[in-house]
Design a protein around this motif. Structure first.
Motif, short mmCIF file in Angstrom:
data_model
loop_
_atom_site.label_atom_id
_atom_site.label_comp_id
_atom_site.label_asym_id
_atom_site.label_seq_id
_atom_site.Cartn_x
_atom_site.Cartn_y
_atom_site.Cartn_z
N HIS A 15 1.45 -9.01 4.87
CA HIS A 15 0.28 -8.13 4.96
C HIS A 15 -0.47 -8.27 3.62
O HIS A 15 -0.35 -7.42 2.73
N GLU A 39 -4.32 -1.35 14.40
CA GLU A 39 -4.93 -0.54 13.35
C GLU A 39 -6.26 -0.01 13.87
O GLU A 39 -7.00 -0.74 14.53
N ASN A 50 -0.72 -10.26 9.11
CA ASN A 50 -1.80 -9.31 9.27
C ASN A 50 -3.12 -9.99 8.90
O ASN A 50 -3.29 -10.44 7.76
N GLU A 51 -3.99 -10.10 9.87
CA GLU A 51 -5.39 -10.48 9.63
C GLU A 51 -5.58 -11.73 8.77
O GLU A 51 -6.17 -11.66 7.68
N GLU A 91 -5.93 1.42 -1.18
CA GLU A 91 -6.84 0.66 -0.33
C GLU A 91 -7.40 -0.58 -1.06
O GLU A 91 -8.58 -0.67 -1.40
N TRP A 92 -6.54 -1.53 -1.36
CA TRP A 92 -6.91 -2.86 -1.85
C TRP A 92 -7.99 -2.80 -2.94
O TRP A 92 -7.83 -2.05 -3.89
N TYR A 98 -18.41 1.21 3.72
CA TYR A 98 -17.19 0.62 4.31
C TYR A 98 -17.51 -0.04 5.64
O TYR A 98 -16.95 -1.07 6.00
N GLN A 124 0.81 -1.21 0.00
CA GLN A 124 0.00 0.00 0.00
C GLN A 124 0.85 1.27 0.00
O GLN A 124 0.35 2.35 -0.32
N TYR A 174 -12.04 -1.50 13.65
CA TYR A 174 -12.64 -0.43 12.87
C TYR A 174 -14.16 -0.34 13.06
O TYR A 174 -14.69 0.71 13.31
N TRP A 224 -4.36 3.76 11.58
CA TRP A 224 -4.32 3.48 10.13
C TRP A 224 -4.95 4.67 9.44
O TRP A 224 -6.15 4.85 9.55
C1 BGC Z 1 -5.94 -3.74 6.64
C2 BGC Z 1 -5.33 -2.55 5.93
C3 BGC Z 1 -6.43 -1.72 5.31
C4 BGC Z 1 -7.31 -1.22 6.42
C5 BGC Z 1 -8.41 -0.28 5.97
C6 BGC Z 1 -7.13 -3.38 7.48
O1 BGC Z 1 -8.00 -4.46 7.57
O2 BGC Z 1 -4.97 -4.42 7.40
O3 BGC Z 1 -4.39 -3.01 5.00
O4 BGC Z 1 -5.94 -0.69 4.52
O5 BGC Z 1 -7.93 -2.34 7.03
O6 BGC Z 1 -9.41 -0.94 5.28
#
Ligand code: BGC
Length: 439
Positions: free
Chosen positions: A116, A342, A160-161, A387-388, A316, A22, A281, A380
């Motif tokens: 990641h 994050e 990561n996740e 963003e993926w 989101y 990223q 989040y 984050w």
């Molecule tokens: C990921 C990040 C991503 C962020 C925001 C996380 O789940 O580790 O790479 O950018 O969420 O969506």
């Protein structure tokens, strides 16, 4: 002296999180490069030069200094380190040594993730984490990383996740390899990642006895949309599979039935984590899917709840500070230090980010006051980045990135975070100012 009602301990870590793909830019060796070229990014963009870190991460490390950060989380790009099977790249190691060295010179403790979401194309071609050899291959990579960087780094995040990687790649088709509704494959990938975690954990500790090795999980609050049995059961199933499976693996406890039949435990990873990273989040509302108009799998974000910018096709998620305490309470069962690794929101106009920042930190501080072993917060992220599957559409930066000039412009949240770090806490007027989410 200024009275800071919500103060944090002196040794608390204040950081930002980033990841190689990223931020670095200019890499063509991983599976995401192919995914982007196949036109799989909703906004039609590609990572391209990303934030330009491969050439110049140092300008952003200067911004970290200006914020007063004492920690940063980056990731290594496995595909740069091992571009072809068993061929290791010295220039990649040199560049990572520079970046990490520069961060340390600016007073930051550097947490390094090994994976990641991205890995070499050759590894993907073998089946990624479905390949029975994945733990062995990942262990080699971990060993290489610690041998070449171990004089600079002791804090390692293996993955990561894994929960997001498995779900997005094998259930929702949002990440490569783009498979959908393959619950069996998703669970096999998950357990393959946990076996690889255990292998890397052992290798890192063998090479570096003082290593501090953990992994980061994504934790979401799943809320039944209505008070009925179906919604409650569906929400509970999401909670078990998405939130608690990593915990179950690390504790050696089987998932509840019927999931235990699909996902055998991974005995070698029991107890193998020195800390846990919590990526927190959202809250999602869950409604047993039949009948009405709800998102895939019955997941939904009611319009009236606080949220940042929506994705190209789907929201989101609800920005939900209380997910911080929910995750801390559950993962405290491991008895290991915890870091919020994050937390953030896509918010180009910085409309709700200050509220999210203040209230997530308030939750975290309450956890610390109640005696939970929480040791740091990583936002984050520092600057807008790729963003993926949404590409450049969603903007997570404390700093706005002007992609045509490369210039960074601080959003108001950057100054707010700087002030909180300088005060080691949140001022009363700040708490009051951001008590309610902006409409
Ligand atoms: C990921 C990040 C991503 C962020 C925001 C996380 O789940 O580790 O790479 O950018 O969420 O969506």
């Amino acid at each position: 002296m200024l009275a800071i009602p919500a103060s944090f301990p002196d040794h608390f870590l204040w950081g930002v999180s980033t990841s190689s793909h990223q931020f670095e830019g200019g890499n063509t060796l991983n599976q995401w490069h192919d995914w982007e070229r196949a036109g799989r990014i909703r906004s039609g963009t590609v990572s391209g030069e990303a934030c330009g870190w491969w050439r110049n991460a140092e300008c952003d490390l200067d911004l970290c200094s200006q914020l007063g950060l004492n920690a940063i989380r980056i990731s290594l790009e496995w595909s740069r380190m091992e571009p072809a099977y068993a061929h290791w790249s010295d220039p990649a190691v040199l560049r990572y040594r520079e970046i990490i060295g520069q961060a340390r010179r600016r007073g930051m403790r550097v947490f390094v993730s090994l994976h990641h979401f991205t890995h070499p194309r050759w590894f993907e071609a073998r089946g990624g984490f479905l390949d029975a050899q994945a733990p062995r291959l990942f262990r080699h990579y971990a060993k290489r990383a610690v041998r070449s960087l171990g004089d600079l780094v002791t804090d390692w995040v293996t993955f990561n996740e894994p929960n997001v990687y498995a779900a997005f790649g094998y259930l929702f088709g949002e990440f490569p390899p783009g498979r959908r509704n393959e619950l069996n494959s998703a669970l096999s990938v998950f357990s393959g990642m946990m076996r690889s975690h255990a292998a890397a954990y052992e290798a890192l500790h063998r090479e570096q006895p003082e290593a501090n090795v953990g992994l980061a999980v994504n934790y979401v609050v799943f809320e039944p949309a209505r008070d009925n049995v179906l919604d409650r059961q569906l929400a509970a199933a999401y909670d078990v599979l998405f939130n608690r499976s990593t915990l179950s693996y690390l504790q050696g406890e089987p998932l509840p039935l019927p999931f235990a039949m699909l996902a055998p435990s991974v005995p070698e990873c029991v107890g193998k984590t020195d800390f846990i990273g919590l990526n927190v989040y959202n809250r999602l509302h869950v409604r047993a899917p039949w009948g009405e108009k709800f998102g895939p799998g019955g997941l939904h974000v009611p319009r009236h709840l606080p949220q940042g910018d929506a994705g190209v096709d789907v929201p989101y998620g609800e920005a939900y500070p209380k997910v911080v305490s929910a995750a801390v309470r559950v993962y405290a069962a491991l008895g290991r230090p915890m870091y919020v690794m994050e937390n953030g929101v896509p918010d180009r106009a910085d409309r709700i980010r200050p509220w999210l920042l203040v209230n997530s930190l308030k939750e975290l501080r309450q956890m610390w006051q109640q005696g939970y072993d929480v040791r740091g917060y990583f936002h984050w992220s520092l600057v807008d980045n790729f963003e993926w599957s949404e590409g450049w559409h969603l903007r997570f930066g404390l700093y706005e990135l002007d992609r045509s000039t490369g210039q960074r412009h601080p959003r108001p949240s950057a100054e707010l975070y700087r002030q909180i770090i300088a005060d080691k806490g949140i001022r009363r007027e700040t708490l009051e100012r951001w008590e309610k989410a902006p409409g």
